[in-house]
Design a protein around this motif. Structure first.
Motif, mmCIF file in Angstrom:
data_model
loop_
_atom_site.group_PDB
_atom_site.id
_atom_site.type_symbol
_atom_site.label_atom_id
_atom_site.label_comp_id
_atom_site.label_asym_id
_atom_site.label_seq_id
_atom_site.Cartn_x
_atom_site.Cartn_y
_atom_site.Cartn_z
ATOM 1 N N GLU A 92 -1.645 -8.546 -4.844
ATOM 2 C CA GLU A 92 -1.834 -9.634 -5.815
ATOM 3 C C GLU A 92 -3.311 -9.732 -6.202
ATOM 4 O O GLU A 92 -3.637 -9.893 -7.397
ATOM 5 C CB GLU A 92 -1.337 -10.951 -5.216
ATOM 6 N N ALA A 93 -4.197 -9.591 -5.226
ATOM 7 C CA ALA A 93 -5.638 -9.651 -5.508
ATOM 8 C C ALA A 93 -6.054 -8.466 -6.380
ATOM 9 O O ALA A 93 -6.834 -8.621 -7.337
ATOM 10 C CB ALA A 93 -6.425 -9.671 -4.204
ATOM 11 N N LYS A 94 -5.547 -7.259 -6.071
ATOM 12 C CA LYS A 94 -5.862 -6.077 -6.869
ATOM 13 C C LYS A 94 -5.362 -6.249 -8.296
ATOM 14 O O LYS A 94 -6.052 -5.892 -9.262
ATOM 15 C CB LYS A 94 -5.219 -4.833 -6.257
ATOM 16 N N LYS A 95 -4.155 -6.786 -8.449
ATOM 17 C CA LYS A 95 -3.580 -6.998 -9.777
ATOM 18 C C LYS A 95 -4.451 -7.971 -10.565
ATOM 19 O O LYS A 95 -4.753 -7.733 -11.748
ATOM 20 C CB LYS A 95 -2.153 -7.540 -9.660
ATOM 21 N N ASN A 96 -4.862 -9.063 -9.908
ATOM 22 C CA ASN A 96 -5.698 -10.054 -10.593
ATOM 23 C C ASN A 96 -7.037 -9.448 -11.013
ATOM 24 O O ASN A 96 -7.527 -9.712 -12.117
ATOM 25 C CB ASN A 96 -5.908 -11.279 -9.707
ATOM 26 N N ARG A 97 -7.651 -8.631 -10.150
ATOM 27 C CA ARG A 97 -8.917 -7.972 -10.502
ATOM 28 C C ARG A 97 -8.720 -7.034 -11.680
ATOM 29 O O ARG A 97 -9.534 -6.995 -12.623
ATOM 30 C CB ARG A 97 -9.474 -7.195 -9.307
ATOM 31 N N ALA A 98 -7.634 -6.249 -11.649
ATOM 32 C CA ALA A 98 -7.361 -5.307 -12.730
ATOM 33 C C ALA A 98 -7.128 -6.053 -14.043
ATOM 34 O O ALA A 98 -7.592 -5.619 -15.109
ATOM 35 C CB ALA A 98 -6.164 -4.447 -12.380
#
Length: 108
Positions: A92-98
């Protein structure tokens, strides 16, 4: 009937029983037999009770083993859940950063 003072007493003759001793012996013998039978039944019941106790203890030991195995599985499952929750959180954190990077790229 005899009269003594104001009371009238009647005399009743009872028949003599010569075989009363035989009845008493039979009664004592019957009581002894009943006592022996009762003791035998009690011994049988005690033996069955002991067998049930052994069976119960064996079942309880099996239950304890299964409970311990279940607790180990539950602990492993809880660890897997924690790992999965961490994985989901990181994704979820990676998706938000992307998505933020994508939004930043579009704004340029």
């Amino acid at each position: 009937a005899q009269v003594t003072g104001q009371k009238v007493q009647k005399t009743v003759k009872l028949p003599r029983i010569d075989s009363a001793k035989g009845v008493e012996v039979i009664t004592q013998s019957s009581q002894s037999t009943e006592l022996l039978q009762a003791n035998q039944q009690m011994t049988e019941v005690q033996t069955k009770l002991e067998a049930k106790k052994v069976e119960f203890n064996e079942l309880m030991a099996k239950c304890k083993e299964k409970e311990e195995a279940l607790n180990i599985k539950q602990t492993k499952l809880n660890e897997e859940v924690k790992k999965f929750q961490l994985f989901v959180k990181e994704n979820e954190a990676k998706k938000n950063r992307a998505m933020r990077r994508g939004d930043d790229g579009e704004n340029i």
